[in-house]
Design a protein around this motif. Structure first.
Motif, PDB file in Angstrom:
ATOM      1  N   ILE A  59      -9.184  45.538  83.498  1.00 51.68           N
ATOM      2  CA  ILE A  59      -9.981  46.334  82.555  1.00 51.68           C
ATOM      3  C   ILE A  59     -10.500  47.589  83.242  1.00 51.68           C
ATOM      4  CG2 ILE A  59     -12.189  46.372  81.304  1.00 51.68           C
ATOM      5  CD1 ILE A  59     -11.659  43.406  80.613  1.00 51.68           C
ATOM      6  N   ASN A  60     -10.997  47.425  84.434  1.00 55.96           N
ATOM      7  CA  ASN A  60     -11.545  48.556  85.185  1.00 55.96           C
ATOM      8  C   ASN A  60     -10.473  49.610  85.443  1.00 55.96           C
ATOM      9  OD1 ASN A  60     -13.780  49.782  86.592  1.00 55.96           O
ATOM     10  ND2 ASN A  60     -12.768  49.215  88.493  1.00 55.96           N
ATOM     11  N   LYS A  61      -9.325  49.158  85.933  1.00 52.06           N
ATOM     12  CA  LYS A  61      -8.242  50.078  86.299  1.00 52.06           C
ATOM     13  C   LYS A  61      -7.638  50.761  85.073  1.00 52.06           C
ATOM     14  CE  LYS A  61      -4.176  48.552  87.337  1.00 52.06           C
ATOM     15  NZ  LYS A  61      -3.097  47.790  87.911  1.00 52.06           N
ATOM     16  N   ASN A  62      -7.419  49.996  84.002  1.00 48.81           N
ATOM     17  CA  ASN A  62      -6.715  50.532  82.840  1.00 48.81           C
ATOM     18  C   ASN A  62      -7.608  51.227  81.819  1.00 48.81           C
ATOM     19  OD1 ASN A  62      -4.384  49.504  83.925  1.00 48.81           O
ATOM     20  ND2 ASN A  62      -4.354  47.700  82.637  1.00 48.81           N
ATOM     21  N   MET A  63      -8.861  50.776  81.693  1.00 43.27           N
ATOM     22  CA  MET A  63      -9.673  51.284  80.599  1.00 43.27           C
ATOM     23  C   MET A  63     -10.965  51.979  81.035  1.00 43.27           C
ATOM     24  SD  MET A  63      -7.670  50.586  78.289  1.00 43.27           S
ATOM     25  CE  MET A  63      -8.701  51.568  77.286  1.00 43.27           C
ATOM     26  N   LEU A  64     -11.754  51.306  81.843  1.00 43.89           N
ATOM     27  CA  LEU A  64     -13.077  51.848  82.163  1.00 43.89           C
ATOM     28  C   LEU A  64     -12.987  53.151  82.947  1.00 43.89           C
ATOM     29  CD1 LEU A  64     -15.037  48.557  82.938  1.00 43.89           C
ATOM     30  CD2 LEU A  64     -14.941  49.866  80.811  1.00 43.89           C
ATOM     31  N   VAL A  65     -11.953  53.303  83.754  1.00 48.13           N
ATOM     32  CA  VAL A  65     -11.749  54.562  84.479  1.00 48.13           C
ATOM     33  C   VAL A  65     -11.544  55.706  83.486  1.00 48.13           C
ATOM     34  CG1 VAL A  65     -10.143  55.767  86.008  1.00 48.13           C
ATOM     35  CG2 VAL A  65     -10.906  53.472  86.572  1.00 48.13           C
ATOM     36  N   LYS A  66     -10.820  55.450  82.389  1.00 48.09           N
ATOM     37  CA  LYS A  66     -10.586  56.478  81.377  1.00 48.09           C
ATOM     38  C   LYS A  66     -11.880  56.896  80.692  1.00 48.09           C
ATOM     39  CE  LYS A  66      -5.880  55.080  80.358  1.00 48.09           C
ATOM     40  NZ  LYS A  66      -4.951  54.566  79.383  1.00 48.09           N
ATOM     41  N   LYS A  70     -16.033  53.583  85.887  1.00 49.93           N
ATOM     42  CA  LYS A  70     -15.435  52.754  86.933  1.00 49.93           C
ATOM     43  C   LYS A  70     -16.477  51.823  87.561  1.00 49.93           C
ATOM     44  CE  LYS A  70     -12.664  52.958  91.086  1.00 49.93           C
ATOM     45  NZ  LYS A  70     -11.987  53.782  92.065  1.00 49.93           N
ATOM     46  N   LEU A  71     -16.107  50.537  87.665  1.00 49.05           N
ATOM     47  CA  LEU A  71     -16.994  49.527  88.238  1.00 49.05           C
ATOM     48  C   LEU A  71     -16.635  49.282  89.703  1.00 49.05           C
ATOM     49  CD1 LEU A  71     -16.908  46.878  85.360  1.00 49.05           C
ATOM     50  CD2 LEU A  71     -18.567  48.714  85.705  1.00 49.05           C
ATOM     51  N   SER A  72     -17.648  48.965  90.496  1.00 52.69           N
ATOM     52  CA  SER A  72     -17.401  48.616  91.899  1.00 52.69           C
ATOM     53  C   SER A  72     -16.904  47.175  91.975  1.00 52.69           C
ATOM     54  CB  SER A  72     -18.677  48.777  92.718  1.00 52.69           C
ATOM     55  OG  SER A  72     -19.626  47.791  92.333  1.00 52.69           O
ATOM     56  N   LYS A  73     -16.296  46.834  93.074  1.00 49.79           N
ATOM     57  CA  LYS A  73     -15.823  45.460  93.304  1.00 49.79           C
ATOM     58  C   LYS A  73     -16.999  44.483  93.208  1.00 49.79           C
ATOM     59  CE  LYS A  73     -12.616  42.577  95.037  1.00 49.79           C
ATOM     60  NZ  LYS A  73     -11.401  42.221  94.386  1.00 49.79           N
ATOM     61  N   ASN A  74     -18.136  44.870  93.746  1.00 52.33           N
ATOM     62  CA  ASN A  74     -19.324  44.026  93.720  1.00 52.33           C
ATOM     63  C   ASN A  74     -19.766  43.728  92.276  1.00 52.33           C
ATOM     64  OD1 ASN A  74     -21.592  42.627  94.726  1.00 52.33           O
ATOM     65  ND2 ASN A  74     -22.846  44.469  94.525  1.00 52.33           N
ATOM     66  N   VAL A  89     -26.097  45.832  81.802  1.00 55.32           N
ATOM     67  CA  VAL A  89     -25.999  47.213  82.300  1.00 55.32           C
ATOM     68  C   VAL A  89     -24.670  47.831  81.889  1.00 55.32           C
ATOM     69  CG1 VAL A  89     -25.915  48.640  84.382  1.00 55.32           C
ATOM     70  CG2 VAL A  89     -27.550  46.748  84.236  1.00 55.32           C
ATOM     71  N   VAL A  90     -23.580  47.070  82.037  1.00 56.73           N
ATOM     72  CA  VAL A  90     -22.246  47.581  81.687  1.00 56.73           C
ATOM     73  C   VAL A  90     -22.155  47.844  80.185  1.00 56.73           C
ATOM     74  CG1 VAL A  90     -19.780  47.047  81.679  1.00 56.73           C
ATOM     75  CG2 VAL A  90     -21.165  46.463  83.670  1.00 56.73           C
ATOM     76  N   LEU A  91     -22.640  46.909  79.377  1.00 58.28           N
ATOM     77  CA  LEU A  91     -22.584  47.081  77.919  1.00 58.28           C
ATOM     78  C   LEU A  91     -23.458  48.252  77.464  1.00 58.28           C
ATOM     79  CD1 LEU A  91     -22.606  43.395  76.655  1.00 58.28           C
ATOM     80  CD2 LEU A  91     -20.711  45.025  76.549  1.00 58.28           C
ATOM     81  N   TYR A  92     -24.603  48.417  78.084  1.00 54.44           N
ATOM     82  CA  TYR A  92     -25.461  49.543  77.719  1.00 54.44           C
ATOM     83  C   TYR A  92     -24.750  50.868  78.004  1.00 54.44           C
ATOM     84  CZ  TYR A  92     -29.414  52.635  77.216  1.00 54.44           C
ATOM     85  OH  TYR A  92     -30.232  53.657  76.802  1.00 54.44           O
ATOM     86  N   LYS A  93     -24.106  50.950  79.153  1.00 52.11           N
ATOM     87  CA  LYS A  93     -23.353  52.165  79.495  1.00 52.11           C
ATOM     88  C   LYS A  93     -22.220  52.385  78.497  1.00 52.11           C
ATOM     89  CE  LYS A  93     -21.745  55.587  81.987  1.00 52.11           C
ATOM     90  NZ  LYS A  93     -22.256  56.917  81.749  1.00 52.11           N
ATOM     91  N   LEU A  94     -21.503  51.308  78.142  1.00 47.38           N
ATOM     92  CA  LEU A  94     -20.402  51.423  77.172  1.00 47.38           C
ATOM     93  C   LEU A  94     -20.928  51.851  75.808  1.00 47.38           C
ATOM     94  CD1 LEU A  94     -17.386  51.100  76.610  1.00 47.38           C
ATOM     95  CD2 LEU A  94     -17.834  48.706  76.061  1.00 47.38           C
ATOM     96  N   MET A  95     -22.055  51.287  75.406  1.00 49.64           N
ATOM     97  CA  MET A  95     -22.662  51.666  74.133  1.00 49.64           C
ATOM     98  C   MET A  95     -23.000  53.156  74.140  1.00 49.64           C
ATOM     99  SD  MET A  95     -26.134  50.164  72.341  1.00 49.64           S
ATOM    100  CE  MET A  95     -27.223  50.866  73.581  1.00 49.64           C
ATOM    101  N   THR A  96     -23.541  53.642  75.235  1.00 47.69           N
ATOM    102  CA  THR A  96     -23.882  55.057  75.368  1.00 47.69           C
ATOM    103  C   THR A  96     -22.626  55.931  75.297  1.00 47.69           C
ATOM    104  OG1 THR A  96     -25.743  54.450  76.767  1.00 47.69           O
ATOM    105  CG2 THR A  96     -25.056  56.747  76.828  1.00 47.69           C
TER     106      THR A  96
END
Length: 197
Positions: A59-66, A70-74, A89-96
């Motif tokens: 998901i990170n490589k194919n979608m979130l980077v676009k 981008k998410l860290s490994k941690n 935190v991730v969903l809030y960022k996506l919502m924004t």
């Protein structure tokens, strides 16, 4: 955020950190946001930590980077291990990001779009100055602006190629006519020479 998940993406959950740990629900949300770019079979339900982490890496490589998220490994490891508050935190960022995309679409529609109706086909023409992936209304479906721009570029190239082929065809037709005239002239000269003997 819970209301956004429910209203916008039909997802209800009391345990977000567990339900999102395999990335499956994130894939569903991304499919709604960028329908042309997400294949849900790439993000199946998973049980083991390594499998869940693999989904998040994909998901990170194919979608979130676009989406410039981008998410860290941690962070991906925390998501896959169902750590509380990480998915929030991730969903809030996506919502924004999603809200910004739709605000940009509205802005472009208000400022730069032209509407035309021709033979019961409705289309919006959006300015190509945008470098982000906005959504363009096409007959009976939604397509991303990047897809629209690629198809438009391909169409221009095809039109140029077609024009070149038509020019070459016209030149060949003219040459064929000239050759026919030459052959007819030669045939009539040969016939005259034969008649004179």
């Amino acid at each position: 955020m819970i209301q956004w998940l429910k209203d916008r993406h039909n997802i209800t959950s009391n345990r977000l950190h567990r339900d999102f740990s395999d990335g499956f629900l994130m894939g569903q949300i991304l499919k709604r946001i960028l329908p042309d770019h997400v294949e849900l079979n790439n993000y199946p339900r998973r049980n083991g930590f390594k499998s869940k982490l693999y989904n998040w890496e994909t998901i990170n490589k194919n979608m979130l980077v676009k989406l410039q998220m981008k998410l860290s490994k941690n962070v991906m490891e925390k998501l896959a291990s169902s750590r509380q508050d990480t998915i929030d935190v991730v969903l809030y960022k996506l919502m924004t990001v999603e809200k910004e995309m739709y605000e940009n679409i509205k802005k472009y529609a208000a400022q730069e779009s032209m509407h035309c109706i021709h033979n019961d086909i409705h289309c919006d023409v959006v300015s190509k100055e945008s470098d982000m992936d906005v959504i363009v209304q096409a007959p009976s479906e939604m397509i991303s602006y990047l897809t629209y721009a690629e198809v438009k570029t391909d169409l221009k190239k095809s039109c140029k190629s077609l024009c070149l082929v038509q020019e070459k065809s016209a030149n060949l037709e003219n040459q064929r006519k000239l050759m026919d005239e030459c052959i007819n002239t030669l045939c009539s000269q040969i016939a005259e020479m034969c008649n004179s003997f």
